[in-house]
Design a protein around this motif. Structure first.
Motif, PDB file in Angstrom:
ATOM      1  N   VAL A 154      82.877 -22.897  75.119  1.00  0.00           N
ATOM      2  CA  VAL A 154      81.833 -21.953  75.532  1.00  0.00           C
ATOM      3  C   VAL A 154      81.560 -22.080  77.026  1.00  0.00           C
ATOM      4  O   VAL A 154      81.364 -21.075  77.732  1.00  0.00           O
ATOM      5  N   LEU A 155      81.558 -23.305  77.536  1.00  0.00           N
ATOM      6  CA  LEU A 155      81.340 -23.522  78.966  1.00  0.00           C
ATOM      7  C   LEU A 155      82.459 -22.905  79.789  1.00  0.00           C
ATOM      8  O   LEU A 155      82.203 -22.285  80.835  1.00  0.00           O
ATOM      9  N   HIS A 156      83.696 -23.068  79.331  1.00  0.00           N
ATOM     10  CA  HIS A 156      84.826 -22.462  80.038  1.00  0.00           C
ATOM     11  C   HIS A 156      84.702 -20.945  80.066  1.00  0.00           C
ATOM     12  O   HIS A 156      84.904 -20.305  81.106  1.00  0.00           O
ATOM     13  N   ALA A 157      84.341 -20.354  78.924  1.00  0.00           N
ATOM     14  CA  ALA A 157      84.177 -18.898  78.875  1.00  0.00           C
ATOM     15  C   ALA A 157      83.060 -18.444  79.801  1.00  0.00           C
ATOM     16  O   ALA A 157      83.172 -17.407  80.475  1.00  0.00           O
TER      17      ALA A 157
ATOM     18  N   LEU B 191      76.915 -29.031  84.533  1.00  0.00           N
ATOM     19  CA  LEU B 191      75.768 -29.537  83.784  1.00  0.00           C
ATOM     20  C   LEU B 191      74.641 -28.505  83.730  1.00  0.00           C
ATOM     21  O   LEU B 191      73.983 -28.341  82.697  1.00  0.00           O
ATOM     22  N   GLN B 192      74.418 -27.800  84.814  1.00  0.00           N
ATOM     23  CA  GLN B 192      73.395 -26.762  84.804  1.00  0.00           C
ATOM     24  C   GLN B 192      73.783 -25.621  83.877  1.00  0.00           C
ATOM     25  O   GLN B 192      72.932 -25.046  83.186  1.00  0.00           O
ATOM     26  N   ALA B 193      75.075 -25.277  83.840  1.00  0.00           N
ATOM     27  CA  ALA B 193      75.531 -24.223  82.933  1.00  0.00           C
ATOM     28  C   ALA B 193      75.364 -24.653  81.478  1.00  0.00           C
ATOM     29  O   ALA B 193      74.948 -23.858  80.628  1.00  0.00           O
TER      30      ALA B 193
ATOM     31  N   LYS C 298      77.369 -34.456  74.420  1.00  0.00           N
ATOM     32  CA  LYS C 298      78.631 -35.189  74.525  1.00  0.00           C
ATOM     33  C   LYS C 298      79.582 -34.534  75.520  1.00  0.00           C
ATOM     34  O   LYS C 298      80.312 -35.222  76.237  1.00  0.00           O
ATOM     35  N   ALA C 299      79.567 -33.202  75.569  1.00  0.00           N
ATOM     36  CA  ALA C 299      80.393 -32.509  76.551  1.00  0.00           C
ATOM     37  C   ALA C 299      79.942 -32.842  77.964  1.00  0.00           C
ATOM     38  O   ALA C 299      80.760 -33.080  78.869  1.00  0.00           O
TER      39      ALA C 299
ATOM     40  N   ALA D 113      86.375 -27.670  82.922  1.00  0.00           N
ATOM     41  CA  ALA D 113      85.955 -27.620  81.520  1.00  0.00           C
ATOM     42  C   ALA D 113      87.156 -27.573  80.592  1.00  0.00           C
ATOM     43  O   ALA D 113      87.180 -28.222  79.537  1.00  0.00           O
ATOM     44  N   ALA D 114      88.183 -26.802  80.961  1.00  0.00           N
ATOM     45  CA  ALA D 114      89.383 -26.722  80.140  1.00  0.00           C
ATOM     46  C   ALA D 114      90.110 -28.060  80.100  1.00  0.00           C
ATOM     47  O   ALA D 114      90.625 -28.471  79.048  1.00  0.00           O
TER      48      ALA D 114
END
Length: 381
Positions: free
Chosen positions: A353-356, A109-111, A166-167, A334-335
């Protein structure tokens, strides 16, 4: 250092285990106490915090006993050591899961907040005895149940901002559910006969360490009372050699690259298996932990060994590997969320984007480990 130092170390860790278990039980009983007005809330919060600290101390002692049994098993009763190690590993792993899920959710969530700008991201919810963790980026005065005020995103973050909320909500649902299940599993484990058997063995360990008996006993003494003094250093050196060999096998040169594109391809593929490049690094983290525990067992009378246990290089390397583990598991979460059926394209984009971003953190942690490991040892004063 001889086997007496090993016995003293194991007794000390067993005592810490029992002390943490007593604190855990007392804090658990205190959560049901009632009070007036804010007194009950404050007392419950203090009990929750003490419960979390006690569980952490319980895991720490269990890990140290298990790791020491692994490194110095030739000096201990074989059947006893082989029976204790997997039980302690089961206990520490079971107790660690709830905290791991909570920390993973907070990290993600912070990311998301950092990548998309301030948006209406959910705050992690408290589960059972665990304390709630509110992202540090939440504005002052905003309660955990109130979304942070949304601000207009920059143009290049527009698409990400659309799907970030939503993510975040999807990750919150999935990881909170996993955290709830982990909490229930931990409660069941602590009340099981399996745990009580482990606690009984640790209680015996606090008073008597089953060292292996070899050689001829002294005159007038029973064989059980006269184990020969063994030098611990060869076994501790063997643990260090296993660590250095595992580090030498790591692709340290490739770890300095800014980003490993293969990680993104693997992470977002339909295959949910862990990334194969991470396994050797996780193994090095475990071997480093065993090496540190071996050094701890050597400390005490030998001042030189005490200095070795406070090597700043080992501390920095351990912190880098912990960050590597956290980022790797966060990227996997995330994936996994991105594989959820029928999610909106903007949500899938935000999760990608979060996964990357987390895979970038993995590479940064590898580089930090390489940088710290190649330094000369630095002793604390």
């Amino acid at each position: 250092m001889d086997s007496n130092a090993l016995a003293a170390y194991l007794r000390a860790q067993a005592t810490e285990f029992l002390r943490a278990l007593r604190r855990h039980r007392e804090s658990g009983a205190g959560t049901g106490a009632a009070g007036a007005n804010g007194t009950a809330v404050a007392g419950r919060a203090a009990s929750l915090a003490d419960n979390v600290d006690a569980a952490r101390a319980l895991r720490r002692a269990a890990r140290r006993i298990s790791g020491t049994l692994h490194t110095f098993q030739p000096l201990l009763d074989t059947d006893w050591a082989e029976g204790m190690r997997p039980e302690l590993a089961w206990l520490s792993g079971t107790l660690a899961m709830e905290h791991a899920y909570a920390a993973r959710l907070e990290r993600l969530l912070q990311a998301l907040h950092r990548l998309s700008g301030p948006s209406a991201l959910p705050a992690p919810r408290p589960v059972g005895r665990a304390t709630a963790t509110v992202p540090a980026t939440m504005p002052t005065g905003t309660s955990a149940g109130t979304p942070a005020a949304a601000h207009p995103a920059t143009p290049d973050r527009g698409n990400l901002t659309v799907g970030a909320a939503k993510a975040g909500a999807l990750l919150d649902r999935q990881l909170t559910l996993a955290r709830t299940r982990a909490h229930s599993t931990a409660l069941q484990a602590l009340g099981s006969s399996r745990f009580h058997a482990v606690a009984d063995k640790v209680a015996l360990l606090a008073s008597e360490v089953p060292l292996r008996v070899t050689g001829r006993p002294s005159r007038g003494a029973t064989p059980e009372a006269t184990p020969l003094p063994f030098d611990l250093r060869p076994l501790a050196d063997a643990a260090h050699e296993r660590l250095t060999d595992a580090v030498a096998a790591l692709p340290l040169v490739a770890a300095g690259s800014p980003y490993n594109a293969q990680a993104l391809v693997h992470g977002l593929s339909p295959d949910p298996a862990p990334h194969p490049q991470d396994a050797p690094w996780h193994q090095v983290r475990l071997l480093l932990r065993l090496h540190r525990y071996a050094l701890e067992a050597l400390t005490g009378e030998d001042a030189g060994s005490a200095e070795e246990s406070t090597d700043v290089r080992l501390l920095a390397a351990g912190e880098a590997l912990n960050r590597h583990r956290d980022a790797s598991e966060a990227a996997a979460a995330a994936a996994q969320a991105a594989r959820t059926p029928r999610i909106a394209p903007a949500t899938a984009y935000a999760l990608g984007v979060l996964h990357a971003d987390q895979r970038h953190e993995v590479e940064a942690a590898r580089y930090a480990f390489q940088h710290s490991w190649r330094k000369a040892p630095i002793r604390l004063p």
